[in-house]
Each structure stands twice: as structure tokens, then as C-alpha cells.
Design a protein around this motif. Structure first.
Motif, mmCIF file in Angstrom:
data_model
loop_
_atom_site.group_PDB
_atom_site.id
_atom_site.type_symbol
_atom_site.label_atom_id
_atom_site.label_comp_id
_atom_site.label_asym_id
_atom_site.label_seq_id
_atom_site.Cartn_x
_atom_site.Cartn_y
_atom_site.Cartn_z
ATOM 1 N N GLY A 16 0.803 -1.217 0.000
ATOM 2 C CA GLY A 16 0.000 0.000 0.000
ATOM 3 C C GLY A 16 0.833 1.262 0.000
ATOM 4 O O GLY A 16 2.072 1.227 -0.114
ATOM 5 N N SER A 17 0.142 2.395 0.143
ATOM 6 C CA SER A 17 0.787 3.704 0.070
ATOM 7 C C SER A 17 0.330 4.596 1.216
ATOM 8 O O SER A 17 -0.783 4.439 1.730
ATOM 9 C CB SER A 17 0.443 4.390 -1.257
ATOM 10 N N LEU A 18 1.204 5.514 1.582
ATOM 11 C CA LEU A 18 0.882 6.562 2.545
ATOM 12 C C LEU A 18 1.605 7.833 2.125
ATOM 13 O O LEU A 18 2.668 7.764 1.485
ATOM 14 C CB LEU A 18 1.338 6.180 3.961
ATOM 15 N N ARG A 19 1.052 8.965 2.524
ATOM 16 C CA ARG A 19 1.706 10.244 2.276
ATOM 17 C C ARG A 19 1.866 10.973 3.604
ATOM 18 O O ARG A 19 0.863 11.297 4.254
ATOM 19 C CB ARG A 19 0.893 11.101 1.323
ATOM 20 N N LEU A 20 3.091 11.225 3.978
ATOM 21 C CA LEU A 20 3.375 11.970 5.195
ATOM 22 C C LEU A 20 3.547 13.446 4.864
ATOM 23 O O LEU A 20 4.053 13.795 3.793
ATOM 24 C CB LEU A 20 4.643 11.457 5.864
ATOM 25 N N SER A 21 3.132 14.292 5.795
ATOM 26 C CA SER A 21 3.307 15.727 5.656
ATOM 27 C C SER A 21 4.041 16.264 6.875
ATOM 28 O O SER A 21 3.931 15.703 7.974
ATOM 29 C CB SER A 21 1.953 16.437 5.540
ATOM 30 N N CYS A 22 4.770 17.349 6.679
ATOM 31 C CA CYS A 22 5.476 18.011 7.772
ATOM 32 C C CYS A 22 5.276 19.514 7.601
ATOM 33 O O CYS A 22 5.804 20.105 6.654
ATOM 34 C CB CYS A 22 6.950 17.661 7.744
ATOM 35 N N ALA A 23 4.518 20.096 8.494
ATOM 36 C CA ALA A 23 4.270 21.534 8.458
ATOM 37 C C ALA A 23 5.337 22.249 9.263
ATOM 38 O O ALA A 23 5.544 21.944 10.444
ATOM 39 C CB ALA A 23 2.886 21.833 9.017
ATOM 40 N N ALA A 24 6.017 23.187 8.625
ATOM 41 C CA ALA A 24 7.099 23.937 9.269
ATOM 42 C C ALA A 24 6.622 25.337 9.617
ATOM 43 O O ALA A 24 6.032 26.017 8.783
ATOM 44 C CB ALA A 24 8.305 24.016 8.337
ATOM 45 N N SER A 25 6.878 25.756 10.835
ATOM 46 C CA SER A 25 6.530 27.116 11.244
ATOM 47 C C SER A 25 7.728 27.737 11.946
ATOM 48 O O SER A 25 8.629 27.035 12.415
ATOM 49 C CB SER A 25 5.318 27.109 12.171
ATOM 50 N N GLY A 26 7.713 29.060 12.026
ATOM 51 C CA GLY A 26 8.840 29.762 12.613
ATOM 52 C C GLY A 26 9.901 30.123 11.592
ATOM 53 O O GLY A 26 10.949 30.672 11.924
ATOM 54 N N TYR A 27 9.642 29.795 10.307
ATOM 55 C CA TYR A 27 10.544 30.130 9.220
ATOM 56 C C TYR A 27 9.886 31.129 8.290
ATOM 57 O O TYR A 27 8.680 31.053 8.052
ATOM 58 C CB TYR A 27 10.874 28.894 8.370
ATOM 59 N N THR A 28 10.675 32.013 7.711
ATOM 60 C CA THR A 28 10.162 32.844 6.618
ATOM 61 C C THR A 28 10.171 32.022 5.335
ATOM 62 O O THR A 28 9.242 32.072 4.542
ATOM 63 C CB THR A 28 11.031 34.095 6.451
ATOM 64 N N TYR A 29 11.247 31.274 5.164
ATOM 65 C CA TYR A 29 11.359 30.347 4.036
ATOM 66 C C TYR A 29 11.738 28.984 4.594
ATOM 67 O O TYR A 29 12.302 28.887 5.680
ATOM 68 C CB TYR A 29 12.437 30.804 3.052
#
Length: 122
Positions: A16-29
Motif C-alpha cells: 500500500g501507500s501513505l503520504r506523510l506531511s510536515c508543516a514547518a513554522s517559525g521560518y520565513t522560508y
């Protein structure tokens, strides 16, 4: 403060398949280098994939051809698309980042870490 928050883990059958996400904050870029790492029970943390600011990617041999790392600069989000999952992919998956030059999935190089998201393949 810099924060990395992973999501998207879960349980899936082999193949099977999965998609992981990682939200970054505290950065301008997004940082110069971001990566995905994993740690299976009783084992050391290992690098899975990394991507630099220009989009250049590096993969561990064990996942090359099955996993794809990508990022959305506008959303300050890192992704890991995982296909053809195997039982040996079972682990806690971590997002990480650093601002230094050079970018490869080497644990010691990374300064900032998320809390992890569990992936279980049965």
C-alpha cells in the motif's frame, strides 16, 4: 520558535501507500535542508530522504524508487510519498531540518526535529 509537525502516518497493508506531511513554522522560508528519518523499535534512527532548497533530493538505498520527497514552499510543507510499502518500513517517521550547507539524510547534521508519526505496515 521553529516547529515541525508531522502528520499522515497510520496502518497499511504491505504494497500500500501513505503520504506523510510536515508543516514547518517559525521560518520565513523553508530551511536549506529538510529530511525524513525513521526509527524502528530497538533500532537506531536512520535517514530516509532529504531535499535541499533547490529541490535536489537524496534517498537511502532501501527506499529509492518507492519513496518520493517533495516540498511546497508556499505552504512551508514537506512531504514523503511512500509506495509499495513493506513490513520493514514500519517505524516512527520524523521530519527534520537544518540551515547549513550540504544536504543529505544524515542524522547528526539536523538541528530541528518533529515529534514523529507512526507508520505500521502489516
Amino acid at each position: 520558535d521553529v516547529q515541525l509537525v508531522e502528520s499522515g502516518g497510520g496502518s497499511v497493508q504491505a504494497g500500500g501507500s501513505l503520504r506523510l506531511s510536515c508543516a514547518a513554522s517559525g521560518y520565513t522560508y523553508l530551511p536549506r535542508c529538510m529530511g525524513w528519518f525513521r526509527q524502528a523499535a530497538g533500532k537506531e534512527r536512520e535517514g530516509v530522504a532529504s531535499i535541499n532548497r533547490d529541490g535536489y533530493t537524496t534517498y537511502a538505498d532501501s527506499v529509492r524508487g518507492r519513496f518520493t520527497i517533495s516540498k511546497d514552499n508556499a505552504k512551508n510543507t514537506l512531504y514523503l510519498e511512500m509506495n509499495s510499502l513493506k513490513s520493514e518500513d514500519t517505524a516512527m517517521y520524523y521530519c527534520a531540518a537544518h540551515g547549513s550547507w550540504g544536504c543529505g539524510p544524515v542524522v547528526a547534521d539536523f538541528e530541528y526535529w518533529g515529534q514523529g508519526t507512526q507508520v505500521t505496515v502489516s
